[in-house]
Design a protein around this motif. Sequence first.
Motif, PDB file in Angstrom:
ATOM      1  N   MET A   1       0.842  -1.193   0.000  1.00  0.00           N
ATOM      2  CA  MET A   1       0.000   0.000   0.000  1.00  0.00           C
ATOM      3  C   MET A   1       0.885   1.254   0.000  1.00  0.00           C
ATOM      4  SD  MET A   1      -3.462   0.250   2.300  1.00  0.00           S
ATOM      5  CE  MET A   1      -3.940  -1.445   2.011  1.00  0.00           C
ATOM      6  N   THR A   2       0.673   2.110  -0.946  1.00  0.00           N
ATOM      7  CA  THR A   2       1.478   3.335  -1.038  1.00  0.00           C
ATOM      8  C   THR A   2       0.550   4.522  -0.850  1.00  0.00           C
ATOM      9  OG1 THR A   2       2.732   2.180  -2.745  1.00  0.00           O
ATOM     10  CG2 THR A   2       3.133   4.543  -2.516  1.00  0.00           C
ATOM     11  N   GLN A   3       0.886   5.390   0.069  1.00  0.00           N
ATOM     12  CA  GLN A   3      -0.001   6.542   0.264  1.00  0.00           C
ATOM     13  C   GLN A   3       0.116   7.497  -0.911  1.00  0.00           C
ATOM     14  OE1 GLN A   3       0.291   8.670   4.009  1.00  0.00           O
ATOM     15  NE2 GLN A   3      -0.954  10.314   3.169  1.00  0.00           N
ATOM     16  N   ARG A   4      -0.949   7.581  -1.712  1.00  0.00           N
ATOM     17  CA  ARG A   4      -0.933   8.459  -2.882  1.00  0.00           C
ATOM     18  C   ARG A   4      -1.858   9.656  -2.699  1.00  0.00           C
ATOM     19  NH1 ARG A   4       0.422   6.734  -8.015  1.00  0.00           N
ATOM     20  NH2 ARG A   4      -0.086   8.919  -8.448  1.00  0.00           N
ATOM     21  N   ILE A   5      -2.694   9.582  -1.661  1.00  0.00           N
ATOM     22  CA  ILE A   5      -3.602  10.701  -1.398  1.00  0.00           C
ATOM     23  C   ILE A   5      -3.194  11.295  -0.047  1.00  0.00           C
ATOM     24  CG2 ILE A   5      -6.019  11.372  -1.039  1.00  0.00           C
ATOM     25  CD1 ILE A   5      -6.760   8.927  -2.845  1.00  0.00           C
TER      26      ILE A   5
ATOM     27  N   MET B 237      -5.309   8.550 -12.673  1.00  0.00           N
ATOM     28  CA  MET B 237      -6.246   8.623 -11.552  1.00  0.00           C
ATOM     29  C   MET B 237      -6.502   7.231 -10.961  1.00  0.00           C
ATOM     30  SD  MET B 237      -9.947  10.473 -11.228  1.00  0.00           S
ATOM     31  CE  MET B 237     -11.069   9.234 -11.721  1.00  0.00           C
ATOM     32  N   VAL B 238      -6.742   6.260 -11.845  1.00  0.00           N
ATOM     33  CA  VAL B 238      -7.031   4.902 -11.342  1.00  0.00           C
ATOM     34  C   VAL B 238      -5.793   4.310 -10.670  1.00  0.00           C
ATOM     35  CG1 VAL B 238      -7.740   2.569 -12.002  1.00  0.00           C
ATOM     36  CG2 VAL B 238      -8.873   4.539 -13.040  1.00  0.00           C
ATOM     37  N   GLU B 239      -4.618   4.604 -11.254  1.00  0.00           N
ATOM     38  CA  GLU B 239      -3.373   4.116 -10.644  1.00  0.00           C
ATOM     39  C   GLU B 239      -3.208   4.680  -9.225  1.00  0.00           C
ATOM     40  OE1 GLU B 239       1.295   4.661 -11.595  1.00  0.00           O
ATOM     41  OE2 GLU B 239       0.056   4.149 -13.316  1.00  0.00           O
ATOM     42  N   MET B 240      -3.523   5.966  -9.079  1.00  0.00           N
ATOM     43  CA  MET B 240      -3.430   6.613  -7.769  1.00  0.00           C
ATOM     44  C   MET B 240      -4.369   5.914  -6.761  1.00  0.00           C
ATOM     45  SD  MET B 240      -4.345  10.576  -6.893  1.00  0.00           S
ATOM     46  CE  MET B 240      -6.100  10.411  -7.031  1.00  0.00           C
ATOM     47  N   ILE B 241      -5.586   5.625  -7.211  1.00  0.00           N
ATOM     48  CA  ILE B 241      -6.566   4.991  -6.309  1.00  0.00           C
ATOM     49  C   ILE B 241      -6.117   3.577  -5.942  1.00  0.00           C
ATOM     50  CG2 ILE B 241      -8.964   4.171  -6.123  1.00  0.00           C
ATOM     51  CD1 ILE B 241      -9.674   6.454  -8.160  1.00  0.00           C
ATOM     52  N   PHE B 242      -5.699   2.823  -6.943  1.00  0.00           N
ATOM     53  CA  PHE B 242      -5.297   1.431  -6.680  1.00  0.00           C
ATOM     54  C   PHE B 242      -4.068   1.382  -5.748  1.00  0.00           C
ATOM     55  CE2 PHE B 242      -7.254  -1.120 -10.485  1.00  0.00           C
ATOM     56  CZ  PHE B 242      -8.508  -0.852  -9.986  1.00  0.00           C
ATOM     57  N   GLU B 243      -3.099   2.231  -6.023  1.00  0.00           N
ATOM     58  CA  GLU B 243      -1.900   2.218  -5.157  1.00  0.00           C
ATOM     59  C   GLU B 243      -2.268   2.620  -3.733  1.00  0.00           C
ATOM     60  OE1 GLU B 243       1.989   2.751  -7.951  1.00  0.00           O
ATOM     61  OE2 GLU B 243       1.294   4.517  -6.877  1.00  0.00           O
ATOM     62  N   ASP B 244      -3.137   3.598  -3.628  1.00  0.00           N
ATOM     63  CA  ASP B 244      -3.555   4.084  -2.310  1.00  0.00           C
ATOM     64  C   ASP B 244      -4.307   3.009  -1.535  1.00  0.00           C
ATOM     65  OD1 ASP B 244      -3.542   6.650  -0.740  1.00  0.00           O
ATOM     66  OD2 ASP B 244      -5.663   6.141  -0.617  1.00  0.00           O
ATOM     67  N   ARG B 245      -5.023   2.161  -2.286  1.00  0.00           N
ATOM     68  CA  ARG B 245      -5.801   1.104  -1.630  1.00  0.00           C
ATOM     69  C   ARG B 245      -5.048  -0.237  -1.571  1.00  0.00           C
ATOM     70  NH1 ARG B 245     -11.862   1.452  -1.735  1.00  0.00           N
ATOM     71  NH2 ARG B 245     -12.340   3.650  -1.849  1.00  0.00           N
ATOM     72  N   GLY B 246      -3.830  -0.264  -2.091  1.00  0.00           N
ATOM     73  CA  GLY B 246      -3.042  -1.490  -2.039  1.00  0.00           C
ATOM     74  C   GLY B 246      -3.543  -2.574  -2.973  1.00  0.00           C
ATOM     75  N   ILE B 247      -4.048  -2.157  -4.121  1.00  0.00           N
ATOM     76  CA  ILE B 247      -4.544  -3.117  -5.116  1.00  0.00           C
ATOM     77  C   ILE B 247      -3.500  -3.224  -6.231  1.00  0.00           C
ATOM     78  CG2 ILE B 247      -6.342  -3.526  -6.860  1.00  0.00           C
ATOM     79  CD1 ILE B 247      -8.258  -1.891  -4.990  1.00  0.00           C
ATOM     80  N   SER B 248      -3.075  -4.453  -6.533  1.00  0.00           N
ATOM     81  CA  SER B 248      -2.122  -4.623  -7.638  1.00  0.00           C
ATOM     82  C   SER B 248      -2.890  -4.905  -8.921  1.00  0.00           C
ATOM     83  CB  SER B 248      -1.142  -5.748  -7.322  1.00  0.00           C
ATOM     84  OG  SER B 248      -1.845  -6.915  -6.999  1.00  0.00           O
ATOM     85  N   TRP B 249      -2.224  -4.837 -10.061  1.00  0.00           N
ATOM     86  CA  TRP B 249      -2.967  -5.007 -11.311  1.00  0.00           C
ATOM     87  C   TRP B 249      -2.183  -5.773 -12.373  1.00  0.00           C
ATOM     88  CZ3 TRP B 249      -1.629  -0.129  -9.360  1.00  0.00           C
ATOM     89  CH2 TRP B 249      -0.640   0.566 -10.045  1.00  0.00           C
TER      90      TRP B 249
END
Lengths: 44, 485
Positions: A1-5, B237-249
């Motif tokens: 998990m990377t803090q992006r926000i 935007m989606v990359e930012m959300i996924f990374e923030d939520r710890g979702i890999s793709w």
Amino acid sequence: MTQRISKYKRFMMMNPIVQFFKFIYLSIKVLIVVAGGHGGTRNV
Amino acid sequence: MAKIVVLGAGVSGHVAASHLRRKLSKEHEVVVVSPNGNYQWIPSNIWVGTGRMKPRDILFPLAPLYAKKHIDYKQAKAVSFHPEGDKEEAKPYVLSEYVVGDDKGKREKVTYDYLINATGPKLNFEATEGLFPGKNKTHSVCTYTHAQEAWIELEGLIKEMKQGKKIKILIGTGHAKSTCQGAAFEYILNVEQELRRHKVRDMAEITWISNEYRLGDFGMDGMLMSYGSNIMKSNEMVEMIFEDRGISWILGAAVNKIKDGKAHYETLDGEYKEESYDFAMLIPSFSGHGFKAYDKIGKDITDKLFKGFMIVDADYTPKPYDQWSVQDWPETYQNPSYANIFAPGIAFAPPHSISKPRKSKNGTDITPAPPRTGMPSGITAKLVADNIIEMIKHSNSELHHKGSMGNMGAACIASAGYGMTKGSGVSITTYPIVPDYKKYPDTQGRKLGKTFGTIGLAGHWLKLALHYAFIYKAKMKPFWWLIPE
């Protein structure tokens, strides 16, 4: 998990007062895009 | 007096039937033929799939509503199309077969003056070996029954996670040409939020798998959008959300086989890989229903009506990607061979994809199919109904109501988690749906300002408000027509 926000951004995203005004703004903006009309593309 | 037959009672069919009934006098007949007994508000299926809504919250029975509104309703499925009638029946008709009650199995020639084919897609699970909801640990949220089954399974896994079991979750598309990435996107974010709510997020590894070339493609070639005071690409935007939520793709993946908790897929690089999981929700490919059509003497004329989905006023000439234009997309959804047949919503055959087509090194076409669900379905159904009404009232054949996806905006209010104070939504609008690279050459075919994205609690409230508004509208309650499609 990377803090992006950032914490500040997250606070703004989840603050009910800020988001209430955002809700009004969003509703109008979505309505403008959606009800703003549609048409053909071949004779324009 | 005219008789209009509407095949299907989903978003598109129901919108068409509602407007026809409201605007035409009772001397004209509106008939709906649909195998489904319930109307379901499909965008809320993701909340059934996370246990936040019950199926009863998103559906209602059609028969009582149609009886009250003087819409003739036949719970039957279309079998074949006869646009010229036959030797015994002079009028065009659709051969239909009843699916419930005493008449189950009985076939009827449903004659018409105008036909609206709003049969939507066939959920083509068979196109991917082993992919079927409830089997091989895979699930779907395409219908409320599928979504409910998905939640039962997920709920069981959450209990196991609370006892210390680690699990892998795979959500995305289950075929090289699937569409509706938006639904899978909503579901993965809602599942992630539910796991946090149950305090088991650290016990799950969540992976997005998709046929998209980039994140945020959504079958629409991605988009450049206004995001606050910035301009951002949808993939960023989606990359930012996924990374923030710890979702890999995993991207550019053509899932071709599901077996023993493993999704086998081919990549654009031509490699064959597999991904294991304990719970998967994979959107299948959509296809036409395989209807046949016959002329007056019984000769097969299926190719005049269908090209997988129904042929309409699109330009189907095969062309390379760099020659595609918005003018290829249909405006009136009228069949070119039979002027009294229309196909709005998902039922029309698109001229080509919206996303740039890509093939793997082995030649497998891995390209998201174009989305036509939700708002475009409703808008195209309404304009088809309006054109038919004008044809009836003014006896003219010119169609004034037009709505190309190249000149139409759409809003995608994607839920990113349920909750009045903890919920979130990713609100995206796009104009036009099909990018017009000539009109908007510097902004990737879209108009900035009308194409924008935002994230936050307001998005959840808006999605919830739309849920109630559209169910109100579908129930044809007072002033329902004031709510836009």
